[in-house]
Design an enzyme around this catalytic site. Structure first.
Site, PDB file in Angstrom:
ATOM      1  N   ASN A  82      -2.342  -2.074  -3.784  1.00  0.00           N
ATOM      2  CA  ASN A  82      -3.420  -1.117  -3.592  1.00  0.00           C
ATOM      3  C   ASN A  82      -3.293   0.010  -4.607  1.00  0.00           C
ATOM      4  O   ASN A  82      -2.244   0.650  -4.712  1.00  0.00           O
ATOM      5  CB  ASN A  82      -3.360  -0.520  -2.188  1.00  0.00           C
ATOM      6  CG  ASN A  82      -4.361   0.612  -2.010  1.00  0.00           C
ATOM      7  OD1 ASN A  82      -5.541   0.383  -1.809  1.00  0.00           O
ATOM      8  ND2 ASN A  82      -3.891   1.864  -2.133  1.00  0.00           N
ATOM      9  N   GLU A  83      -4.352   0.230  -5.370  1.00  0.00           N
ATOM     10  CA  GLU A  83      -4.442   1.360  -6.303  1.00  0.00           C
ATOM     11  C   GLU A  83      -3.124   1.627  -7.036  1.00  0.00           C
ATOM     12  O   GLU A  83      -2.517   2.691  -6.911  1.00  0.00           O
ATOM     13  CB  GLU A  83      -4.876   2.617  -5.561  1.00  0.00           C
ATOM     14  CG  GLU A  83      -6.251   2.496  -4.938  1.00  0.00           C
ATOM     15  CD  GLU A  83      -6.706   3.788  -4.277  1.00  0.00           C
ATOM     16  OE1 GLU A  83      -5.919   4.753  -4.200  1.00  0.00           O
ATOM     17  OE2 GLU A  83      -7.866   3.845  -3.834  1.00  0.00           O
ATOM     18  N   PHE A  95     -11.116  11.007   7.360  1.00  0.00           N
ATOM     19  CA  PHE A  95     -11.954   9.976   6.755  1.00  0.00           C
ATOM     20  C   PHE A  95     -12.447   8.945   7.766  1.00  0.00           C
ATOM     21  O   PHE A  95     -13.213   8.061   7.418  1.00  0.00           O
ATOM     22  CB  PHE A  95     -11.177   9.243   5.657  1.00  0.00           C
ATOM     23  CG  PHE A  95     -11.156   9.945   4.331  1.00  0.00           C
ATOM     24  CD1 PHE A  95     -12.023   9.580   3.316  1.00  0.00           C
ATOM     25  CD2 PHE A  95     -10.263  10.968   4.091  1.00  0.00           C
ATOM     26  CE1 PHE A  95     -12.001  10.218   2.079  1.00  0.00           C
ATOM     27  CE2 PHE A  95     -10.232  11.618   2.864  1.00  0.00           C
ATOM     28  CZ  PHE A  95     -11.102  11.240   1.858  1.00  0.00           C
ATOM     29  N   GLU A 144     -12.810  -0.174  -1.068  1.00  0.00           N
ATOM     30  CA  GLU A 144     -12.774   1.040  -0.261  1.00  0.00           C
ATOM     31  C   GLU A 144     -13.864   1.972  -0.742  1.00  0.00           C
ATOM     32  O   GLU A 144     -14.124   2.070  -1.943  1.00  0.00           O
ATOM     33  CB  GLU A 144     -11.443   1.793  -0.370  1.00  0.00           C
ATOM     34  CG  GLU A 144     -10.253   1.179   0.301  1.00  0.00           C
ATOM     35  CD  GLU A 144      -9.004   2.042   0.110  1.00  0.00           C
ATOM     36  OE1 GLU A 144      -9.137   3.275  -0.110  1.00  0.00           O
ATOM     37  OE2 GLU A 144      -7.895   1.488   0.174  1.00  0.00           O
ATOM     38  N   TYR A 196     -14.984   5.532  -4.731  1.00  0.00           N
ATOM     39  CA  TYR A 196     -15.314   6.694  -3.916  1.00  0.00           C
ATOM     40  C   TYR A 196     -16.308   7.645  -4.576  1.00  0.00           C
ATOM     41  O   TYR A 196     -17.082   8.294  -3.887  1.00  0.00           O
ATOM     42  CB  TYR A 196     -14.039   7.479  -3.591  1.00  0.00           C
ATOM     43  CG  TYR A 196     -13.182   6.822  -2.553  1.00  0.00           C
ATOM     44  CD1 TYR A 196     -13.277   7.192  -1.220  1.00  0.00           C
ATOM     45  CD2 TYR A 196     -12.259   5.832  -2.882  1.00  0.00           C
ATOM     46  CE1 TYR A 196     -12.492   6.601  -0.249  1.00  0.00           C
ATOM     47  CE2 TYR A 196     -11.471   5.234  -1.922  1.00  0.00           C
ATOM     48  CZ  TYR A 196     -11.585   5.624  -0.599  1.00  0.00           C
ATOM     49  OH  TYR A 196     -10.811   5.021   0.359  1.00  0.00           O
ATOM     50  N   HIS A 233       0.850  -1.185   0.000  1.00  0.00           N
ATOM     51  CA  HIS A 233       0.000   0.000   0.000  1.00  0.00           C
ATOM     52  C   HIS A 233       0.889   1.240   0.000  1.00  0.00           C
ATOM     53  O   HIS A 233       0.872   2.041   0.942  1.00  0.00           O
ATOM     54  CB  HIS A 233      -0.941  -0.011   1.200  1.00  0.00           C
ATOM     55  CG  HIS A 233      -2.106   0.914   1.071  1.00  0.00           C
ATOM     56  ND1 HIS A 233      -3.411   0.510   1.226  1.00  0.00           N
ATOM     57  CD2 HIS A 233      -2.173   2.241   0.809  1.00  0.00           C
ATOM     58  CE1 HIS A 233      -4.232   1.541   1.069  1.00  0.00           C
ATOM     59  NE2 HIS A 233      -3.492   2.604   0.817  1.00  0.00           N
ATOM     60  N   GLU A 266      -3.550  10.845   6.420  1.00  0.00           N
ATOM     61  CA  GLU A 266      -4.062  10.778   5.049  1.00  0.00           C
ATOM     62  C   GLU A 266      -3.015  11.301   4.056  1.00  0.00           C
ATOM     63  O   GLU A 266      -3.164  12.344   3.434  1.00  0.00           O
ATOM     64  CB  GLU A 266      -5.373  11.559   4.925  1.00  0.00           C
ATOM     65  CG  GLU A 266      -6.560  10.879   5.565  1.00  0.00           C
ATOM     66  CD  GLU A 266      -6.941   9.565   4.894  1.00  0.00           C
ATOM     67  OE1 GLU A 266      -6.441   9.304   3.779  1.00  0.00           O
ATOM     68  OE2 GLU A 266      -7.727   8.810   5.486  1.00  0.00           O
TER      69      GLU A 266
END
Length: 613
Positions: A300-301, A582, A515, A435, A255, A573
């Protein structure tokens, strides 16, 4: 009381400064039509966002590259001794030690939830969480999940043999983090994970998606370097404690926190050397936790992560011969090779469970209905932001044709036939960090003027993301905190069509909403805890999204088997630090005390009514 030890006046001054930076970012990016995520100043358009992601790199456009302090890549020799590790930490600088260094065991393994908050609205206006689509249930085995990432919550960054990561370094660079937050202590989940587990278990959470820090397992990152047994044992304990409390551990191998050693040795994911090192790390972790973790993510992403490589300050760590404009695509090639290699090892080792990677972003909606250009621009957005990793895994084994037609091989290396075979099928399910959704517009001067012109400001993606409609100028949805205004809106009304589109383009038998979440506007401004707990915008966001997910399952046939809320608690973040909130739990960064917000209790009520026992 409250999130910070600042006075109201100092909090206001700090937030005014942050808002000014956000305004500068918006001005640099241009008014009206905005990029889908904060733009990079390099021309490379695998641009950076996002949420776990949540607010990464919001200052990338306004911070000079020259501010980063990093030695020439390749100039630091490998030295796997304690002295060699300390030299790597010297690149970071002094680290704040945690206030304690032993795992805290909760006094009780059962947390009693506070009394339910009063209703937000009269029932004639909005139902209570339990009454949202009361006749619909999630399918059996559906995962009610929360999500975190190692750098963002663990703290204890130098404890028990851990090596530095690129984010430990970034947080010390001028402008690297907007409020100068580091991950040194942050939530100290590394020692408070047992408390965090019992707190989410009390909400009825059935799964926790967390990441493993590569630099805790291999402080030097490389395959020929020693394994840190303390790191391996820590995550083993974490996994076991989740299982003991009825929470399925969902583990992400990467991540964004690349071991800093790999950036120093050869440039991290902009070098082909990273592939074998990642596969070795993956095999070590698979072997250690086989049978206990049933759902795995390799990356992740990755589109967001690879975009970061082109932006400040990470562009100071590129492999020699790779410039910022090509870095995101070189990185993407190596990520896919590392992913495919790790999945191949996963299957050869007969590891129990399922594996994939986590996509992010959205396909998009044409901004103007009376032009084919915007419809074509949507296809470009879908290709560069989701297709870049999904076409190779789910449909063709290869890059989207739009990308290969636009990017030369020097930017986007071409897959061999064997690599295409390795890519295709190397995911057991589809995961999306969903999102928001927005409109997509073609360049004002047309697609043709952009696609073949490498000097065009929108090349190579040749589109823009628009946050308001083309008719009366209404926003796509409710706005978030200003720190995320360039990329995030609450857009539940289009969620079902968006999820159907994903399933049509990249069909699978299972999908996870890996997510989704919202940063409450101006939450960092408040100091009174009773105001902080009343996270109305986030609560509305979560309830409306979850209702749409129910309808997606029952009416649209989308095979969604889990939904993971970002985030389990307030955290670091990325470059927005602790200013963008968040979390469904507030964290007091003086005492480290966690407090449920309204959103957490609403989730507990919603899932108690909608999960099948």
């Amino acid at each position: 009381m409250g999130a910070r030890t600042l006075t109201q006046r100092n909090a206001s001054k700090m937030y005014s400064k942050i808002l000014l930076v956000a305004l500068l970012v918006r001005v640099v990016g241009g008014a009206g039509v905005s990029s889908s995520k904060p733009a990079l100043s390099t021309g490379a358009s695998l641009t950076v966002s996002a949420a776990s992601s949540a607010s990464a790199m919001t200052t990338a456009t306004s911070t000079p590259t020259s501010g980063a302090n990093f030695p020439p890549v390749g100039s630091i020799p490998k030295d796997f001794s304690p002295a060699g590790l300390e030299k790597l930490w010297d690149l970071v600088g002094p680290v704040e030690p945690p206030p304690f260094t032993t795992t805290v065991t909760p006094t009780s393994t059962r947390v009693i939830l506070p009394s339910p908050p009063p209703p937000l609205y009269p029932t004639f206006y909005a139902p209570a969480p339990k009454d949202v689509l009361p006749n619909l249930k999630f399918p059996s085995g559906f995962k009610f999940g929360v999500a975190t990432a190692a750098y963002q919550v663990e703290g204890a960054v130098k404890n028990e043999g851990k090596g530095p990561s690129v984010w430990d370094w970034n947080s010390r660079q001028p402008g690297g983090v907007i409020d100068n937050t580091t991950g040194d202590v942050i939530d100290l989940n590394y020692y408070l994970y047992k408390e965090d587990v019992v707190r989410i278990a009390a909400l009825g959470v059935t799964a926790h998606s967390f990441s493993i820090s590569w630099a805790r397992i291999f402080p030097f990152g490389t395959a020929d370097s020693p394994v840190n047994q303390e790191g391996l044992q820590h995550y083993s304990d974490v996994i076991d404690y989740h299982i003991q409390n009825g929470i399925a551990p969902v583990a992400t191998l990467f991540h964004w926190d690349t071991p800093l050693a790999l950036s120093a040795y050869y440039g991290g994911f902009t070098s082909p050397q990273v592939v074998d090192d990642f596969i070795n790390y993956a095999k070590t972790v698979f072997k250690a936790y086989n049978g206990r973790v049933q759902t795995w993510y390799t990356f992740n992403e990755p589109a967001v992560y690879c975009g970061q490589t082109a932006g400040y300050p990470f562009n100071a760590t590129l492999t020699p011969g790779v410039n910022a404009s090509m870095a995101p695509y070189i990185c993407s090639y190596h990520v896919l090779k590392a992913h495919a290699g790790a999945v191949k090892a996963f299957r050869e080792m007969k590891i129990q469970g399922e594996i994939s990677l986590k996509n992010d972003d959205f396909t998009g909606i044409p901004w103007r209905s009376n032009t084919t250009e915007d419809a074509l621009a949507v296809e470009r957005h879908a290709a560069f932001h989701i297709g870049v990793f999904s076409d190779p895994l789910y449909t063709t084994g290869d890059w989207p044709t739009i990308m290969t037609d636009t990017l030369p091989p020097s930017y986007l290396p071409r897959f061999t036939e064997q690599e295409k075979q390795d890519n295709l099928g190397s995911a057991d399910f589809f995961a999306i960090d969903s999102y928001r959704e927005s409109w997509i517009a073609a360049p004002d001067d047309g697609l043709a003027a952009c696609v073949g012109n490498m000097s065009h400001p929108l090349w190579p993606e040749c589109h823009s993301v628009v946050l308001f409609d083309s008719n009366a100028g209404w926003a796509a949805g409710i706005s978030p905190d200003p720190l995320s205004e360039t990329w995030l809106q609450a857009t539940p009304n289009t969620l079902r069509s968006y999820l159907k589109d994903l399933q049509t383009r990249w069909p699978t038998k299972k999908m996870y909403i890996s997510e989704f979440g919202f940063d409450e506007p101006f939450e960092a401004f408040w100091t009174d805890l009773f105001r902080i707990k009343e996270d109305v915008a986030r609560t509305n966001y979560l309830m409306t999204y979850l209702g749409q997910i129910l309808l997606s399952i029952h009416e649209d046939g989308v095979p969604i088997q889990g939904a993971f809320i970002w985030a389990m608690m307030d955290n670091a973040e990325w470059n927005s630090g602790i200013t963008a909130k968040f979390g469904i739990q507030h964290v007091n960064y003086t005492t480290l005390e966690r407090t449920y917000k309204r959103s957490a209790l609403s989730l507990a009520e919603f899932f108690e009514a909608h999960l099948q026992s």
